[in-house]
Motif scaffolding. Structure first.
Motif, short mmCIF file in Angstrom:
data_model
loop_
_atom_site.label_atom_id
_atom_site.label_comp_id
_atom_site.label_asym_id
_atom_site.label_seq_id
_atom_site.Cartn_x
_atom_site.Cartn_y
_atom_site.Cartn_z
N ARG A 187 22.02 13.58 10.19
CA ARG A 187 21.76 12.68 11.32
C ARG A 187 22.95 12.72 12.26
O ARG A 187 24.04 13.20 11.92
CB ARG A 187 21.50 11.26 10.84
CG ARG A 187 22.72 10.54 10.30
CD ARG A 187 22.36 9.15 9.80
NE ARG A 187 23.55 8.37 9.44
CZ ARG A 187 24.20 7.56 10.26
NH1 ARG A 187 23.78 7.43 11.52
NH2 ARG A 187 25.25 6.88 9.87
N HIS A 188 22.74 12.20 13.44
CA HIS A 188 23.76 12.09 14.48
C HIS A 188 24.83 11.10 14.02
O HIS A 188 24.53 9.98 13.62
CB HIS A 188 23.07 11.60 15.75
CG HIS A 188 23.96 11.43 16.93
ND1 HIS A 188 23.60 10.67 18.02
CD2 HIS A 188 25.17 11.92 17.21
CE1 HIS A 188 24.57 10.70 18.92
NE2 HIS A 188 25.54 11.46 18.44
N ARG A 189 26.14 11.48 14.14
CA ARG A 189 27.23 10.62 13.65
C ARG A 189 28.37 10.56 14.66
O ARG A 189 28.59 11.50 15.41
CB ARG A 189 27.78 11.17 12.33
CG ARG A 189 26.82 11.13 11.14
CD ARG A 189 27.02 12.33 10.23
NE ARG A 189 26.70 13.55 10.94
CZ ARG A 189 27.41 14.69 10.84
NH1 ARG A 189 28.47 14.75 10.07
NH2 ARG A 189 27.03 15.76 11.51
N GLY A 190 29.12 9.46 14.63
CA GLY A 190 30.33 9.33 15.41
C GLY A 190 30.22 8.35 16.56
O GLY A 190 29.32 7.50 16.61
N PHE A 191 31.16 8.46 17.51
CA PHE A 191 31.18 7.67 18.75
C PHE A 191 30.86 8.59 19.92
O PHE A 191 31.33 9.73 19.98
CB PHE A 191 32.54 7.02 18.97
CG PHE A 191 32.77 5.80 18.13
CD1 PHE A 191 32.25 4.57 18.51
CD2 PHE A 191 33.49 5.88 16.95
CE1 PHE A 191 32.45 3.44 17.74
CE2 PHE A 191 33.70 4.76 16.17
CZ PHE A 191 33.17 3.54 16.55
N PHE A 192 30.08 8.07 20.88
CA PHE A 192 29.60 8.93 21.94
C PHE A 192 29.31 8.14 23.21
O PHE A 192 29.25 6.91 23.20
CB PHE A 192 28.35 9.70 21.50
CG PHE A 192 27.23 8.84 20.97
CD1 PHE A 192 26.17 8.47 21.78
CD2 PHE A 192 27.25 8.39 19.66
CE1 PHE A 192 25.14 7.68 21.30
CE2 PHE A 192 26.23 7.59 19.16
CZ PHE A 192 25.17 7.24 19.97
N ASN A 193 29.12 8.87 24.31
CA ASN A 193 28.71 8.31 25.60
C ASN A 193 29.53 7.10 26.03
O ASN A 193 28.99 5.99 26.21
CB ASN A 193 27.22 7.94 25.59
CG ASN A 193 26.33 9.15 25.56
OD1 ASN A 193 25.95 9.61 24.49
ND2 ASN A 193 25.98 9.68 26.72
N PRO A 194 30.84 7.25 26.23
CA PRO A 194 31.59 6.12 26.78
C PRO A 194 31.08 5.74 28.15
O PRO A 194 30.65 6.59 28.94
CB PRO A 194 33.03 6.64 26.84
CG PRO A 194 32.92 8.12 26.83
CD PRO A 194 31.68 8.44 26.04
N SER A 195 31.11 4.44 28.43
CA SER A 195 30.75 3.96 29.77
C SER A 195 31.89 4.27 30.72
O SER A 195 32.90 4.88 30.34
CB SER A 195 30.51 2.45 29.72
OG SER A 195 31.75 1.75 29.57
N ASN A 196 31.74 3.84 31.96
CA ASN A 196 32.88 3.87 32.87
C ASN A 196 33.96 2.91 32.38
O ASN A 196 33.72 2.05 31.52
CB ASN A 196 32.45 3.51 34.29
CG ASN A 196 31.82 2.13 34.37
OD1 ASN A 196 31.00 1.75 33.52
ND2 ASN A 196 32.20 1.35 35.37
#
Length: 387
Positions: A187-196
């Motif tokens: 499965r998808h793992r970690g931290f992703f797609n920070p905002s501005n």
């Protein structure tokens, strides 16, 4: 462009303590006005096949006052112009992705997804980094992209106004899962797609999403730093304070003492956050799939807050299938919402007045496949402050 809803009312509800009071009257009522305007079309404006809108847009003014806007793919280029009406894609790659097989190098595929500058010359950036283990022999037990996807938020910096972002010799990890990429595959793992990145006094804030793991709930976590130039200085909200550090698991054995507490009502990445100058409220925009409850139909939603922690009820902004929905049966998807005000007080466009623009991408569908035929579009937003 097919957009199922042509107008919205964004209610900025008052917040008492840590609890949102949705019944309070709105502080402001923005409405989308006018037709969509194409800012960038991949079929005619691209430098090569990598140039498609693939992230929420981020903008800043450089030292000469020109607008620099990011929101493209992992061979990172910027749109530049003396104004928002004269933006054109600059074919110089400012940050390349090398596709390296070593996960500790953090140089597989990286997207510039947040920027911050004080003077227009020194520019800090946050990267959404994907280690796609399915593309590297022997690195993943599965073959599917999602099953092998390992995400990290990284920091880089430019000293030339965003013309180049050299990768540091030692990767600067802002947020990583406390285990290496081979752990928990499937499965998808970690931290992703920070905002501005947004400012509140001397402090800077951003959201980063996570799918979670044992002991860590999934959702969008709020991070804060007093030194945006130091990637290791970001700390996540644990429900009581900003205490959680997610270090590089390839260079540190230290585990976070507590988990970050995801912020409601965001089910996944936050597209953008801005501060409404007349009311002082924060407005966040994001995309969501229908869930039969908070999100009755797919599309872009918004919420408002006084403190970035307690947010009011999410409300529909634009209805339409997003990347979280099956593309089958749709002619296009909408994705990556962001709000910008051309007249923002800050160099980093993290505030809005009574007029702003919603930027987002439209993705053409063929059958059940998302194509690389994408447009970056914007729509004007008029915001009326209530007496």
């Amino acid at each position: 462009m097919r957009v199922l809803a042509a107008a919205i009312v964004l209610a900025l509800a008052a917040v008492v303590g840590r609890q949102a009071v949705a019944a309070e009257p709105p502080l402001a009522a923005p409405t989308l006005v006018g037709p969509p305007e194409i800012v960038f079309a991949s079929t005619k404006d691209a430098c090569d096949g990598h140039d498609v809108p693939d992230a929420p847009v981020r903008a800043f003014r450089d030292a000469q006052g020109a607008v620099v806007l990011f929101g493209m793919h992992y061979q990172n280029r910027a749109l530049r112009g003396e104004s928002f009406d004269k933006l054109k894609l600059d074919c110089r790659i400012v940050l390349a992705s090398s596709g390296k097989a070593d996960p500790a190098a953090y140089d597989d595929k990286s997207w510039i997804t947040a920027t911050w500058t004080e003077d227009g010359t020194r520019v800090e950036a946050l990267l959404h980094h994907e280690y796609q283990a399915n593309h590297h022999a022997g690195r993943c037990k599965a073959k599917e992209y999602l099953a092998c996807w390992y995400n990290t938020v990284l920091a880089v910096a430019s000293s030339d106004g965003g013309a180049s972002f050299p990768r540091p010799k030692t990767p600067q990890v802002v947020a990583a899962a406390p285990f290496r990429q081979e752990v928990g595959q499937g499965r998808h793992r970690g931290f992703f797609n920070p905002s501005n990145i947004v400012t509140d006094g001397a402090l800077r804030y951003m959201f980063a999403a996570t799918t979670g793991w044992d002991g860590q709930p999934s959702g969008a976590c709020l991070f804060r730093t007093a030194d945006v130039a130091d990637g290791s200085a970001w700390r996540a909200w644990d429900g009581e304070q900003f205490s959680v550090r997610y270090a590089d698991p390839y260079r540190s054995h230290k585990k976070p003492g507590r988990a970050c507490r995801p912020i409601e009502p965001f089910p996944a990445p936050v597209g953008a956050v801005v501060r409404h100058r007349p009311s002082g409220a924060w407005i966040a925009v994001f995309q969501a799939a229908a869930d039969g409850g908070r999100f009755p139909e797919p599309g872009f939603y918004y919420a408002a807050s006084r403190d970035l922690v307690a947010w009011d009820k999410p409300r529909l902004l634009i209805a339409g299938k997003t990347l979280y929905d099956s593309p089958c049966g749709a002619s296009e998807l909408i994705a990556y919402p962001s709000l910008l005000d051309r007249e923002a007080n800050g160099r980093n466009f993290d505030d809005v007045g009574d007029a702003a623009e919603l930027y987002f991408a439209t993705l053409r569908i063929e059958g059940c496949a998302v194509t690389s035929d994408r447009n970056l579009v914007r729509r004007k937003v008029a915001i009326k402050v209530w007496p």
